[in-house]
Design a protein around this motif. Structure first.
Motif, mmCIF file in Angstrom:
data_model
loop_
_atom_site.group_PDB
_atom_site.id
_atom_site.type_symbol
_atom_site.label_atom_id
_atom_site.label_comp_id
_atom_site.label_asym_id
_atom_site.label_seq_id
_atom_site.Cartn_x
_atom_site.Cartn_y
_atom_site.Cartn_z
ATOM 1 N N PRO A 183 0.788 -1.227 0.000
ATOM 2 C CA PRO A 183 0.000 0.000 0.000
ATOM 3 C C PRO A 183 0.823 1.281 0.000
ATOM 4 O O PRO A 183 0.264 2.354 -0.190
ATOM 5 N N GLY A 184 2.110 1.202 0.218
ATOM 6 C CA GLY A 184 2.954 2.397 0.175
ATOM 7 C C GLY A 184 3.886 2.490 1.362
ATOM 8 O O GLY A 184 5.100 2.411 1.219
ATOM 9 N N THR A 185 3.311 2.664 2.557
ATOM 10 C CA THR A 185 4.125 2.842 3.754
ATOM 11 C C THR A 185 3.575 2.003 4.903
ATOM 12 O O THR A 185 2.443 1.516 4.855
ATOM 13 N N MET A 186 4.364 1.892 5.961
ATOM 14 C CA MET A 186 3.894 1.187 7.139
ATOM 15 C C MET A 186 2.738 1.933 7.807
ATOM 16 O O MET A 186 1.863 1.315 8.410
ATOM 17 N N ASP A 187 2.711 3.248 7.670
ATOM 18 C CA ASP A 187 1.564 4.008 8.173
ATOM 19 C C ASP A 187 0.285 3.602 7.438
ATOM 20 O O ASP A 187 -0.792 3.532 8.042
ATOM 21 N N ASP A 188 0.404 3.334 6.133
ATOM 22 C CA ASP A 188 -0.749 2.868 5.364
ATOM 23 C C ASP A 188 -1.198 1.493 5.843
ATOM 24 O O ASP A 188 -2.401 1.207 5.935
ATOM 25 N N VAL A 189 -0.228 0.636 6.148
ATOM 26 C CA VAL A 189 -0.557 -0.692 6.679
ATOM 27 C C VAL A 189 -1.310 -0.553 8.000
ATOM 28 O O VAL A 189 -2.325 -1.223 8.238
ATOM 29 N N ALA A 190 -0.812 0.342 8.863
ATOM 30 C CA ALA A 190 -1.472 0.562 10.154
ATOM 31 C C ALA A 190 -2.889 1.090 9.968
ATOM 32 O O ALA A 190 -3.817 0.710 10.700
ATOM 33 N N ARG A 191 -3.069 1.961 8.970
ATOM 34 C CA ARG A 191 -4.412 2.487 8.708
ATOM 35 C C ARG A 191 -5.354 1.368 8.272
ATOM 36 O O ARG A 191 -6.508 1.304 8.710
ATOM 37 N N ILE A 192 -4.865 0.474 7.416
ATOM 38 C CA ILE A 192 -5.681 -0.667 6.992
ATOM 39 C C ILE A 192 -6.107 -1.485 8.212
ATOM 40 O O ILE A 192 -7.276 -1.857 8.363
ATOM 41 N N CYS A 193 -5.164 -1.751 9.114
ATOM 42 C CA CYS A 193 -5.465 -2.553 10.301
ATOM 43 C C CYS A 193 -6.481 -1.858 11.202
ATOM 44 O O CYS A 193 -7.332 -2.525 11.805
ATOM 45 N N ARG A 194 -6.410 -0.536 11.280
ATOM 46 C CA ARG A 194 -7.357 0.215 12.117
ATOM 47 C C ARG A 194 -8.760 0.214 11.521
ATOM 48 O O ARG A 194 -9.752 0.122 12.247
ATOM 49 N N GLU A 195 -8.844 0.323 10.197
ATOM 50 C CA GLU A 195 -10.127 0.573 9.561
ATOM 51 C C GLU A 195 -10.805 -0.683 9.014
ATOM 52 O O GLU A 195 -11.966 -0.612 8.572
#
Length: 269
Positions: A183-195
């Motif tokens: 998805p691009g960055t680890m922040d994007d991965v974290a967002r996926i996990c949150r949402e």
């Protein structure tokens, strides 16, 4: 082999395990012996073995035969990388899930790409395909783990917002694990996990190879797959050694190997 239902229990958000993608019996057994809790096929790695491209050039029969071979060779759960279910129709997807159940693998992934193109299916069609896959999975006599993939973000065909929208819908459709590769960055991965309400798989490839298991855990990931990363490391070794031999007349890279006895200890049953 381990009962396939054990695979579902490995998925714990924030406590990820490494799903080790192999490409033959030797690599699968070596990964298992080195600590893999589960093994997976890789469509790209199998394509490398077959000498074909990775966009829809592996048939269902080839992929299932390969998965069956690896599943019979190891004692840990085996997950199949089954692209888009090997066809655009709901029946294509259902047949792939049913065939997966017949060979007794622990789960498989179904992506939302209209192979052999790099175009995603429309939202409604993508969700319908996962609904059909989930129904077929529920009909199997064990807890089959269906992974629903939103691959369009990796191919630059839709945004992260759209990937998350699709993953949320896939979860409601019955998918057990959700996956949007690269998805691009680890922040994007974290967002996926949150949402996304459900266990999330993240791939370790490209820039993500600079991250650690702890980084993935902090993001909320439940499973870290390798895709074709390890297979490409192996091919890099072949490439570099062959380049040194045939272009420079040097063999020193062959001295970096491990002993045949060590390999046999890890792979022989």
């Amino acid at each position: 082999m381990t009962h396939p239902s054990a695979f579902a229990k490995l998925h714990q958000p924030g406590n990820p395990f490494i799903l080790a993608n192999a490409w033959d019996i030797g690599s699968a057994r070596m990964l298992e012996a080195m600590g893999a809790q589960a093994v997976a096929t890789s469509s790209a790695a199998l394509a490398f073995v077959k000498g074909v491209g990775d966009l829809g050039e592996i048939s269902r029969d080839d992929a299932l035969s390969h998965a069956d071979e690896l599943n019979s060779a190891v004692a840990v759960p085996l997950n199949g990388d089954f692209e888009n279910g090997f066809g655009p129709t709901l029946e294509d997807v259902v047949q792939t899930i049913q065939a997966s159940g017949k060979i007794g693998i622990a789960g498989c992934g179904i992506e939302d790409m209209d192979l052999p193109t790099a175009e995603p299916y429309g939202f409604e069609q993508a969700v319908e395909r996962i609904e059909a896959a989930a129904e077929a999975a529920k009909a199997l006599p064990y807890d089959f783990v269906l992974t629903a993939r939103a691959d369009g973000v990796m191919h630059g065909k839709y945004s992260l917002d759209e990937a998350i929208r699709r993953l949320q819908a896939f979860r409601k459709a019955g998918a057990g694990v959700l996956f949007a590769p690269m998805p691009g960055t680890m922040d994007d991965v974290a967002r996926i996990c949150r949402e996304v309400d459900g266990p999330v798989n993240a791939i370790c490839a490209g820039p993500f190879t600079q991250n650690t298991v702890k980084d993935y855990a902090n993001a909320g990931v439940a499973r870290i797959s390798l895709g074709s990363s390890l297979a490409r490391v192996t091919h890099r070794a072949i490439h570099d050694a062959a380049n040194a031999m045939f272009n420079n007349g040097e063999f020193s890279l062959l001295g970096k190997s491990i002993s045949g006895a060590e390999i046999e200890k890890l792979t022989k049953r």
